[in-house]
Design a protein around this motif. Structure first.
Motif, PDB file in Angstrom:
ATOM      1  N   LYS A 184     -29.681  28.360  71.481  1.00 54.75           N
ATOM      2  CA  LYS A 184     -28.342  28.923  71.607  1.00 54.75           C
ATOM      3  C   LYS A 184     -27.804  29.479  70.298  1.00 54.75           C
ATOM      4  N   TYR A 185     -28.136  28.847  69.163  1.00 56.03           N
ATOM      5  CA  TYR A 185     -27.541  29.233  67.889  1.00 56.03           C
ATOM      6  C   TYR A 185     -28.585  29.631  66.852  1.00 56.03           C
ATOM      7  N   TYR A 187     -28.765  29.416  62.762  1.00 63.29           N
ATOM      8  CA  TYR A 187     -28.067  28.687  61.709  1.00 63.29           C
ATOM      9  C   TYR A 187     -28.136  29.459  60.397  1.00 63.29           C
ATOM     10  N   TYR A 193     -23.060  28.513  61.705  1.00 64.02           N
ATOM     11  CA  TYR A 193     -24.008  28.943  62.717  1.00 64.02           C
ATOM     12  C   TYR A 193     -23.315  29.887  63.695  1.00 64.02           C
ATOM     13  N   THR A 194     -24.084  30.819  64.228  1.00 68.49           N
ATOM     14  CA  THR A 194     -23.550  31.813  65.152  1.00 68.49           C
ATOM     15  C   THR A 194     -24.318  31.753  66.463  1.00 68.49           C
ATOM     16  N   GLN A 195     -23.606  32.067  67.540  1.00 67.73           N
ATOM     17  CA  GLN A 195     -24.216  32.028  68.861  1.00 67.73           C
ATOM     18  C   GLN A 195     -25.058  33.272  69.088  1.00 67.73           C
TER      19      GLN A 195
END
Length: 594
Positions: A184-185, A187, A193-195
């Motif tokens: 999902k992410y 890092y 962290y971004t989706q």
């Protein structure tokens, strides 16, 4: 030859008509007392024969090729209800009367090379499971996750040797919490962290897409819904399951593979190279990227080391406590002072740590000063062997090979090896052995062993894992009323779980990550517990961190073809240091719609 085929066709026709039919006489010229009445009536009811417009059957009349083709066409449409021998007869007849069938507009799929034909299988899973922020007894933090996962699986037959497979996937949450996915992410840093695109609520992402080519002697794919199964070359993003259970890894590779032999039965060798896309980055991040500690963290480490050294020198506990507080205060002041003082303090502390012989020093050969105002050091558990920057591609390059020999519903044996490539090769180079044996048609046992040949500084060992279990029955989603119940024991040291397990309970036990630890997020338990022990002075060389050992009970039932209901229960779980974990329950139902 054709006369023999027609006689065989007659046998098929009359076998199909062997059941008693309660219906009015469909033909005026067939006596109800005739030996042929039951068969003719059955064939009429099944629309295999129609007779003539005047209501007669005319059994004494010679049949034309056109009329034979009509009967064959109707039998082809009903092939699924015939026996294997009867289907073979119909296939031969269809070959002999192919031109006549074509004139009737009938397509005999087994005799045609279909191009661009795509099968769609929709997979819908409803699952309920707890997601833990802290799984240990006395500190249990969790949220319930009720979710749906929808997968659209496609199988496209390019020709009789080439097949393209695809899988689109999306998640929907019903309990107000984000649905977990190992991918999902991305890092960018410890708390940054971004989706990833396609992994948001209701968003769709491409989970698999690969193509295969079957080489060597052409394989007869009649009855193989997934295309050729032996001697395959493949490229794309494809599934890989290690061992019988998949507890170590059950996910996808992005790369290429070669398969020699038939993967359905007998022996087959698989060689693959690519990136493992289901690596649990939350769990593996410290090993790859290191971990940065604030000035306060480092001051605490320095104080703890001074405390341990004072006790080792024979000083009283009261004196050691005073030394601890004074040392921590001095280091904290030095790290918050002007740049020159900070650099001097950092250099001295690094020298002391490296010369101390403490367990912290043995974890790493490099403690890299950051000195950016709030942070002091980055600790790389693998020393200078693995120091990856945050934001690099976190799909780990893997070389993989396996040999599997199986006789379905009797036994199977696996031997496999995997090695990370590049800097992470210092973290993982493992081999595994696995087997399953059916003691009776209902009872089966299985066992698996995995050894990581890399010595990891965390616990100063080359870790291993094993599992074994017993099951009764086989829950086959294609067989209504089938079921299975079983019990597994799993022992997994930190460093032998690679992410993307086949079971969500096993994932959380073996790869537990603290949602919040001090001022940081998503910190693996093996690392956080190690550092806590170093900070509070309780660490010792004989203490082990991370991993899990637990029992997993499993049950599955197929109430109807295409639907399977499963329940799992994890219990008596603890990490390698003896810390007890919470019991876990999972319930899911998966439907396959074609």
């Amino acid at each position: 030859m054709k006369h023999r085929l027609l006689k065989a066709a007659a046998a098929v026709v009359f076998t199909c008509a062997a059941f008693h039919v309660q219906a009015a006489n469909p033909f005026t010229d067939v006596d109800t007392n005739s030996w042929a009445y039951q068969a003719v009536s059955k064939l009429s009811a099944e629309n295999v024969v129609e007779g003539y417009p005047d209501g007669t059957f005319r059994g004494e009349k010679n049949i034309s090729r056109y009329e034979v083709a009509q009967i064959i066409a109707r039998l082809v449409a009903r092939k699924d209800s015939l026996t294997a021998d009867q289907q073979a007869t119909v296939d031969k007849l269809a070959q002999s009367y192919r031109d006549d069938l074509a004139n009737l507009g009938v397509r005999v799929t087994e005799l045609e090379k279909k191009t661009g034909h795509t099968e769609l299988i929709t997979e819908l899973r409803i699952q309920d499971v707890d997601r833990y922020g802290n799984i240990f007894k006395g500190h249990t933090e969790k949220d319930n996750e009720l979710s749906a996962r929808v997968r659209l699986n496609t199988i496209t037959t390019v020709n009789d040797r080439s097949t393209v497979y695809g899988q689109l996937e999306t998640f929907l949450g019903f309990s107000g919490n984000d649905v977990y996915s190992v991918n999902k992410y991305t890092y960018k840093g410890q708390n940054d962290y971004t989706q990833n695109a396609g992994y948001g609520e209701g968003e769709v992402h491409l989970n698999r897409l690969w193509t295969t080519y079957q080489f060597g002697p052409k394989q007869d794919t009649t009855g193989l819904p997934f295309g050729p199964s032996k001697n395959l070359i493949g490229i794309g993003q494809f599934p890989v399951k290690m061992g019988v259970t998949g507890y170590t890894y059950d996910g996808e590779f992005k790369g290429a593979f070669l398969n020699l032999g038939d993967y359905r039965e007998g022996g087959h060798l698989t060689i693959a190279y690519g990136r493992a896309t289901n690596i649990n980055v939350e769990y593996t991040a410290p090993m790859m990227h290191g971990y940065t500690f604030s000035n306060q963290d480092v001051a605490g480490i320095a104080g703890s080391m001074a405390y341990a050294q004072a006790l080792a020198a024979g000083q009283s506990q009261k004196y050691a406590e005073a030394v601890k507080e004074q040392t921590a205060a001095t280091v904290a002041a030095g790290l918050s002072a002007d740049p020159q003082t900070r650099a001097t303090t950092a250099a001295k502390l690094m020298q002391q740590i490296q010369a101390s012989g403490s367990d912290l020093a043995s974890m790493a050969s490099d403690l890299v000063p950051v000195l950016n105002g709030t942070d002091a050091f980055t600790l790389y558990p693998m020393g200078n062997k693995v120091q990856m920057a945050w934001g690099e591609d976190e799909d780990v390059p893997i070389a993989y090979a396996s040999y599997i020999y199986k006789k379905p519903q009797h036994y199977e044996f696996h031997v496999y090896g995997m090695r990370a490539v590049g800097p992470v090769s210092h973290i993982a180079a493992a081999y595994g052995l696995a087997g399953q044996y059916y003691v009776t048609p209902m009872w089966n046992v299985h066992a698996e062993y995995v050894k990581n040949m890399r010595k990891l500084p965390l616990n100063n060992e080359r870790p291993y894992s094993f599992n074994y279990g017993v099951a009764y029955g086989t829950a086959d989603v294609l067989k209504a009323k089938s079921y299975s119940i079983g019990l597994d024991y799993i022992y997994s040291q930190a460093g032998t779980y690679f992410g993307g397990s086949t079971n969500d309970i096993a994932d959380q036990y073996m790869g537990h990550v603290y949602k919040d630890w001090h001022d940081k997020h998503n910190v693996p338990a093996y690392f956080a517990d190690k550092m806590d022990a170093v900070l509070d002075g309780t660490d010792n060389p004989n203490r082990n961190y991370g991993g899990a050992k637990f029992f997993l009970a499993k049950a599955a039932y197929v109430p109807m073809r295409g639907l399977i209901i499963e329940a799992n229960y994890g219990f008596n779980a603890q990490d390698m240091g003896g810390k007890k974990m919470d019991n876990m329950f999972l319930l899911k139902a998966t439907a396959y719609i074609k």
